[in-house]
Structure formats: C-alpha cells, structure tokens
Design a protein around this motif. Structure first.
Motif, mmCIF file in Angstrom:
data_model
loop_
_atom_site.group_PDB
_atom_site.id
_atom_site.type_symbol
_atom_site.label_atom_id
_atom_site.label_comp_id
_atom_site.label_asym_id
_atom_site.label_seq_id
_atom_site.Cartn_x
_atom_site.Cartn_y
_atom_site.Cartn_z
ATOM 1 N N LEU A 1 17.213 -5.036 -0.073
ATOM 2 C CA LEU A 1 17.943 -5.810 -0.742
ATOM 3 C C LEU A 1 18.828 -5.131 -1.791
ATOM 4 C CD1 LEU A 1 16.023 -9.147 -1.030
ATOM 5 C CD2 LEU A 1 17.959 -8.513 0.613
ATOM 6 N N ARG A 2 18.359 -4.050 -2.494
ATOM 7 C CA ARG A 2 18.926 -3.202 -3.300
ATOM 8 C C ARG A 2 18.733 -1.723 -3.394
ATOM 9 N NH1 ARG A 2 15.956 -1.734 -8.316
ATOM 10 N NH2 ARG A 2 13.801 -2.182 -7.662
ATOM 11 N N SER B 1 15.743 5.756 -7.477
ATOM 12 C CA SER B 1 14.845 6.810 -7.133
ATOM 13 C C SER B 1 13.980 6.200 -6.034
ATOM 14 C CB SER B 1 14.291 7.701 -7.906
ATOM 15 O OG SER B 1 13.101 6.861 -8.463
ATOM 16 N N ILE B 2 13.171 7.000 -5.201
ATOM 17 C CA ILE B 2 12.302 6.433 -4.473
ATOM 18 C C ILE B 2 11.034 5.605 -5.182
ATOM 19 C CG2 ILE B 2 10.747 8.561 -4.684
ATOM 20 C CD1 ILE B 2 11.548 6.538 -1.390
ATOM 21 N N ASP B 3 11.092 6.096 -6.497
ATOM 22 C CA ASP B 3 10.006 5.457 -7.418
ATOM 23 C C ASP B 3 10.219 4.166 -7.622
ATOM 24 O OD1 ASP B 3 8.696 8.060 -7.609
ATOM 25 O OD2 ASP B 3 10.154 8.671 -8.892
ATOM 26 N N GLY B 4 11.565 3.561 -7.388
ATOM 27 C CA GLY B 4 11.790 2.362 -7.874
ATOM 28 C C GLY B 4 11.802 0.927 -7.243
ATOM 29 N N TYR B 5 11.300 1.270 -5.898
ATOM 30 C CA TYR B 5 11.221 0.153 -5.113
ATOM 31 C C TYR B 5 10.092 -0.882 -5.345
ATOM 32 C CZ TYR B 5 14.528 2.562 -1.827
ATOM 33 O OH TYR B 5 15.720 3.165 -1.533
ATOM 34 N N THR B 6 10.195 -2.227 -5.081
ATOM 35 C CA THR B 6 9.269 -3.038 -5.309
ATOM 36 C C THR B 6 9.053 -3.941 -4.010
ATOM 37 O OG1 THR B 6 10.406 -5.104 -6.049
ATOM 38 C CG2 THR B 6 9.640 -3.506 -7.698
ATOM 39 N N ILE B 7 8.029 -4.620 -3.934
ATOM 40 C CA ILE B 7 8.009 -5.585 -2.689
ATOM 41 C C ILE B 7 9.130 -6.474 -2.497
ATOM 42 C CG2 ILE B 7 6.410 -7.402 -3.464
ATOM 43 C CD1 ILE B 7 6.258 -5.776 0.052
ATOM 44 N N GLU C 1 0.827 -1.202 -0.020
ATOM 45 C CA GLU C 1 0.040 -0.011 -0.177
ATOM 46 C C GLU C 1 0.522 1.286 -0.003
ATOM 47 O OE1 GLU C 1 -3.669 2.059 2.511
ATOM 48 O OE2 GLU C 1 -2.214 1.135 3.462
ATOM 49 N N MET C 2 1.898 1.492 0.667
ATOM 50 C CA MET C 2 2.735 2.383 0.933
ATOM 51 C C MET C 2 3.440 2.668 -0.495
ATOM 52 S SD MET C 2 4.313 4.906 2.213
ATOM 53 C CE MET C 2 3.613 4.962 3.872
ATOM 54 N N LEU C 3 4.183 1.499 -1.321
ATOM 55 C CA LEU C 3 4.322 1.642 -2.566
ATOM 56 C C LEU C 3 3.380 2.142 -3.520
ATOM 57 C CD1 LEU C 3 6.462 -1.730 -2.561
ATOM 58 C CD2 LEU C 3 7.397 0.638 -2.428
ATOM 59 N N TRP C 4 2.210 1.772 -3.218
ATOM 60 C CA TRP C 4 1.197 2.385 -4.486
ATOM 61 C C TRP C 4 0.944 3.792 -4.141
ATOM 62 C CZ3 TRP C 4 -3.895 3.575 -2.465
ATOM 63 C CH2 TRP C 4 -4.930 3.840 -3.752
ATOM 64 N N PHE C 5 1.051 4.340 -2.659
ATOM 65 C CA PHE C 5 0.852 5.761 -2.401
ATOM 66 C C PHE C 5 1.839 6.460 -3.203
ATOM 67 C CE2 PHE C 5 -0.815 4.807 2.157
ATOM 68 C CZ PHE C 5 -1.963 4.634 1.657
ATOM 69 N N LEU C 6 3.276 5.851 -3.151
ATOM 70 C CA LEU C 6 4.348 6.461 -3.618
ATOM 71 C C LEU C 6 4.209 6.728 -5.279
ATOM 72 C CD1 LEU C 6 7.293 5.167 -1.417
ATOM 73 C CD2 LEU C 6 6.484 7.431 -1.635
ATOM 74 N N THR C 7 3.352 5.829 -5.777
ATOM 75 C CA THR C 7 3.412 6.012 -7.464
ATOM 76 C C THR C 7 2.476 7.096 -7.748
ATOM 77 O OG1 THR C 7 1.340 4.496 -7.425
ATOM 78 C CG2 THR C 7 3.161 3.461 -7.673
ATOM 79 N N GLY C 8 1.646 7.782 -6.839
ATOM 80 C CA GLY C 8 0.727 8.546 -7.274
ATOM 81 C C GLY C 8 -0.410 8.261 -7.827
ATOM 82 N N MET D 1 13.184 3.411 3.183
ATOM 83 C CA MET D 1 13.500 3.865 1.869
ATOM 84 C C MET D 1 14.054 5.170 1.730
ATOM 85 S SD MET D 1 10.155 2.336 -0.259
ATOM 86 C CE MET D 1 8.945 2.572 0.871
ATOM 87 N N VAL D 2 13.564 6.159 2.497
ATOM 88 C CA VAL D 2 14.047 7.624 2.379
ATOM 89 C C VAL D 2 15.444 7.532 2.890
ATOM 90 C CG1 VAL D 2 13.731 9.875 3.379
ATOM 91 C CG2 VAL D 2 11.658 8.551 2.427
ATOM 92 N N ALA D 3 15.739 7.149 3.900
ATOM 93 C CA ALA D 3 16.875 7.121 4.419
ATOM 94 C C ALA D 3 18.144 6.355 3.365
ATOM 95 C CB ALA D 3 16.879 6.136 5.797
ATOM 96 N N GLN D 4 17.695 5.344 2.950
ATOM 97 C CA GLN D 4 18.915 4.898 1.787
ATOM 98 C C GLN D 4 18.902 5.456 0.613
ATOM 99 O OE1 GLN D 4 17.163 1.439 -0.659
ATOM 100 N NE2 GLN D 4 19.142 0.163 -0.012
ATOM 101 N N GLN D 5 17.867 6.193 0.241
ATOM 102 C CA GLN D 5 17.953 7.058 -0.895
ATOM 103 C C GLN D 5 18.759 8.495 -0.721
ATOM 104 O OE1 GLN D 5 16.682 7.045 -4.246
ATOM 105 N NE2 GLN D 5 16.615 5.048 -3.626
#
Length: 305
Positions: free
Chosen positions: A274-275, A279-285, A65-72, A228-232
């Motif tokens: 794991l990687r 950008s913040i847009d590139g994460y997957t589950i 759900e958080m990843l979906w929020f980030l897609t806009g 995610m933000v910390a890593q970025q």
C-alpha cells in the motif's frame, strides 16, 4: 490449456513423503518421514501471493516474522507484542529445564511482556536469523548488513552473481536457539534493458524443512520479502524459487498431510503493497493488502521443539 495450480508442487511433496519418505528418528525425538532434495517455483509477476489454500495459513503472522527478521532483533518480546508466539517454545523449554518449574506458556509470555529484565535473560534466542542478516560480526570485529548490501548491488550492479545473504555463521551456531533452516537467499535480475521493468527473482536454499507447519509459513513470508525488495529497487517481482535439503513430515503430522491431499487447491490471493517506505526497514504489517484469500479450514498440529 489449463495450467496446473502451483500449490500442487507442495501437495506432490506431501504425497511423496507419505508414500516414500524415509522413516527416521530426528533431533526432536518425534520422528519424521524424510526425503533429500526438492524444488518449487512460484511466479509472483502477476501479483499473486503464494499462500497455500488447502489449509488456512495465518499469513499476517508469517509476514510479521519476516519483518522481525529484518529488524535484526533476536528477542521474542518484540514478537509477542505483535501477538506472534511461534518462537516461544524454545526459550520456554530452556527456562523450564534451567529452573525446574512447569510454568505455562501463557504465564511465561506474560512475564516476558511485563518484565524487561526477565525478557533480556530468558527471551533472547541467540544470534538467529535477523542478527546474521543485518549484523553479521566478522573476524575483523566489524558488523555487516548483508540485506542492505544486496539491495545496493541490485540497484548498482543487477547482473551480479554475488547478490545473496545467509545465516549459517559457523562460530555462532552453538549460541542459537535453533540453527538456521532457511539459510541462503540469492537474487537474480532478468529483462535488463528490455521493455518494461526489470524482474527480480529470489532463490531460497533451506537445509531443513518441516512441510506440515513450516513450509506454508516460509513460502508466504519469502514471497513477501521478494515483493518488498522488488519495490525498493524499482523492479517487478519475478519467481520465488525454493530449494529444500532435508524435506520432512513429522510422524504426528501424517493426518494433516492426508487431509490437505483430499482438498483441491483454490486460487492464490493477490498481494498489494500500500505504500513505499524509504527503506527495507520501514515496512509494517499494515502495508500488506491481501485480497481473494479463500482457504479451507486451518488444521491444528503440534510443533516439534
């Protein structure tokens, strides 16, 4: 000295609601036990991931759900493709009311997935979280990507007191399936110029919080966002600070609350990314590795719409 398990913050709030909550009729008609004002703090700097253990939390669903929020995005079709059904209740209720048909949730979801036209008409939630986070439309007609601006500030001016994004867009509230609950995300960086990496913390202000079902999801997904933000921005995750306004327990969740209060919290699991996407847009589950999660069984409870 043994430190108290941080999950007791959640259990203490549940106990307080059961014992002292103000009984009231709410928007849904179900009724709640309510209190006003609460805070919890979770330290993520040791790699721990605050997924509550006193009942199983489906952390992958929460992070999706958080990843979906980030897609806009604001349509449930993309969520359903990820087997996430937590937003279906609102468009389903709207469809039933508008058409007078008692379609089942499964049939409604199947149709959303199979028919893009139907999904466009009935699956959109209005300008909810992701739209405001990534595509806030200003009075000047321009769209503003609040999340990207925060990440840029964290990189270029990490001592700023203006690193936040929010979703309470007053002119668009009436178009939303649900008004934003977790409204404001604010960031703070410590250990600038010290030994080791700077540490980024995040405070979430939540105007309304369903403690039985919503809060376990919220804390987990907000911790994932902080990681995610910390890593970025090449920092270490610090604290997740959660602040609640109207903190409530639905009247039909009281048995759930009593059950978790009988259970002793187990250690939080650990999270590893794991990687590092570009950008913040590139994460997957698949980028989230959670180890050591050993919860008590799940507790089924109804969602108030």
């Amino acid at each position: 000295m043994t430190l108290r398990h941080p999950e007791y913050q959640y259990l203490d709030l549940m106990a307080h609601l059961l014992e002292n909550g103000d009984k009231r009729i709410d928007r849904t008609g179900v009724g709640t036990l309510s209190m006003f004002g609460a805070m919890m703090r979770f330290d993520l700097s040791d790699g721990s991931f605050p997924v509550y253990s006193t009942k199983r939390v489906y952390w992958k669903t929460a992070v999706k759900e958080m990843l979906w929020f980030l897609t806009g995005q604001t349509n449930i079709q993309s969520l359903l493709r990820e087997n996430v059904r937590i937003w279906t209740d609102w468009p389903l209720a709207a469809y039933r009311k508008a058409t007078g048909t008692e379609i089942s949730q499964q049939d409604f979801e199947d149709r959303i997935l199979a028919d893009d036209g139907f999904a466009e008409e009935w699956g959109d939630l209005g300008p909810v979280y992701g739209k405001q986070w990534r595509r806030w439309k200003g009075a000047d007609g321009k769209e503003y990507d609040q999340v990207a601006e925060v990440i840029e500030l964290l990189r270029k001016n990490p001592s700023s007191r203006r690193m936040l994004f929010h979703a309470w867009n007053v002119p668009e509230l009436s178009q939303m399936a649900l008004h934003p609950c977790h409204m404001t995300y604010q960031f703070h960086v410590s250990n600038l110029g010290g030994d080791g990496l700077p540490k980024v913390s995040m405070m979430v202000s939540q105007r309304s919080c369903d403690m039985g079902l919503g809060n376990p999801f919220n804390i987990c997904q907000q911790a994932a966002l902080l990681a995610m933000v910390a890593q970025q921005v090449d920092m270490q995750p610090g604290e997740l600070v959660w602040v609640g306004g109207d903190v409530h327990l639905y009247l039909d969740h009281q048995d759930l609350a009593r059950t978790v209060l009988e259970r002793e919290p187990r250690p939080f699991p650990n999270l590893k990314l794991l990687r590092r996407p570009d950008s913040i847009d590139g994460y997957t589950i698949d980028d989230f590795e959670v180890t050591g999660y050993d919860p008590y069984p799940a507790i089924e409870a109804p969602v108030a719409v």
